[in-house]
Design an enzyme around this catalytic site. Structure first.
Site, short mmCIF file in Angstrom:
data_model
loop_
_atom_site.label_atom_id
_atom_site.label_comp_id
_atom_site.label_asym_id
_atom_site.label_seq_id
_atom_site.Cartn_x
_atom_site.Cartn_y
_atom_site.Cartn_z
N HIS A 37 59.06 70.43 48.43
CA HIS A 37 58.71 70.44 47.02
C HIS A 37 59.91 70.97 46.25
O HIS A 37 60.55 71.93 46.68
CB HIS A 37 57.48 71.32 46.78
CG HIS A 37 56.94 71.18 45.40
ND1 HIS A 37 56.06 70.18 45.05
CD2 HIS A 37 57.18 71.88 44.28
CE1 HIS A 37 55.77 70.29 43.77
NE2 HIS A 37 56.43 71.31 43.27
N CYS A 67 50.82 69.57 46.51
CA CYS A 67 51.91 69.13 47.39
C CYS A 67 52.84 70.26 47.82
O CYS A 67 53.27 70.29 48.97
CB CYS A 67 52.68 67.97 46.77
SG CYS A 67 53.40 68.28 45.18
#
Ligand SMILES: *[C@@H]1O[C@H](CO)[C@@H](O)[C@H](O)[C@H]1NC(C)=O
Ligand SMILES: *[C@@H]1O[C@H](CO)[C@@H](O)[C@H](O)[C@H]1NC(C)=O
Ligand SMILES: *[C@@H]1O[C@H](CO)[C@@H](O)[C@H](O)[C@H]1NC(C)=O
Length: 195
Positions: A124, A70
């Site tokens: 993130h 991610c």
């Protein structure tokens, strides 16, 4: 029993006053979700609202993850650059100092007359976004993070041994969770209230 397995994070990009040249924009980002949705032909997933949205819009069938993780994947699409350019294949660097001072998608909106708001996991966390969700560049106000996220490592999953275990995927009773809610619910409530 209420089941909760889908992880939803929401980004809200919102102009102060919408008009034809500056329409309001809502971007919904779902963490680590494959196309297991009704609108992609999945017969098990019950996703009526996303399916309705898809029915009125465009479905992309040749979209691919830039990197199967991610942090680099988010950095890639949020800066509109490939991982080859952001030099981020893992979650150990902040692109502005590691690869280049690239403009992000919300930053571009912010610099062109929009009020930009982040709810939940958009960038993130950690060093990937400089421990700040890329502030002060991307957002008009501090990014919202749901308070119950603090309990993500708590043992809340009932095992066959009758004891509670740590596991982020299990059926639970929402009102019995620490804080009485879940991060996705709180994020959605924040985004809905903001809108
Ligand atoms: C990076 O870009 C932003 C604007 O996009 C600017 O404010 C900032 O000074 C730049 N930082 C560096 C180190 O060039
Ligand atoms: C549309 O909204 C933008 C951003 O708020 C503003 O800069 C622009 O002047 C508006 N245009 C009109 C025609 O009202
Ligand atoms: C990253 O965060 C640190 C600590 O807040 C700050 O001093 C530094 O300027 C930030 N880096 C960039 C590129 O904005």
């Amino acid at each position: 029993m209420k089941e909760h397995v889908l992880v939803i994070f929401t980004l809200v990009v919102h102009s102060v006053t919408s008009n034809l040249s500056h329409p309001n924009v809502l971007l919904i980002i779902v963490d680590d979700l494959r196309p297991v949705l009704g609108c992609y032909g999945d017969t098990l997933a019950l996703t009526p609202n996303i399916d309705t949205l898809a029915h009125h819009g465009t479905i992309f069938t040749r979209a691919f993850a830039q990197q199967a993780l991610c942090g680099p994947s988010r950095t890639s699409f949020l800066t509109s650059r490939r991982p080859d350019t952001t030099k981020l294949y893992d979650v150990h660097f902040y692109w502005r100092t590691h690869a280049g001072n690239f403009t992000t998608l919300p930053q571009y909106f912010k610099e062109h007359g929009y009020h930009t708001v982040s709810a939940g996991k958009i960038f993130h966390p950690g060093i990937v976004s400089n421990y700040s969700d890329d502030q002060p560049y991307s957002w008009s106000e501090s990014a919202y993070h749901p308070p119950t996220q603090a309990h993500k490592q708590d043992p809340v999953c009932l095992g066959s041994d009758g004891a509670l275990h740590t596991n982020i995927y299990c059926p639970i009773q929402v009102d019995q969770q620490p804080g009485g809610s879940l991060p996705d619910i709180e994020t959605t409530e924040f985004a809905t209230a903001w809108l």
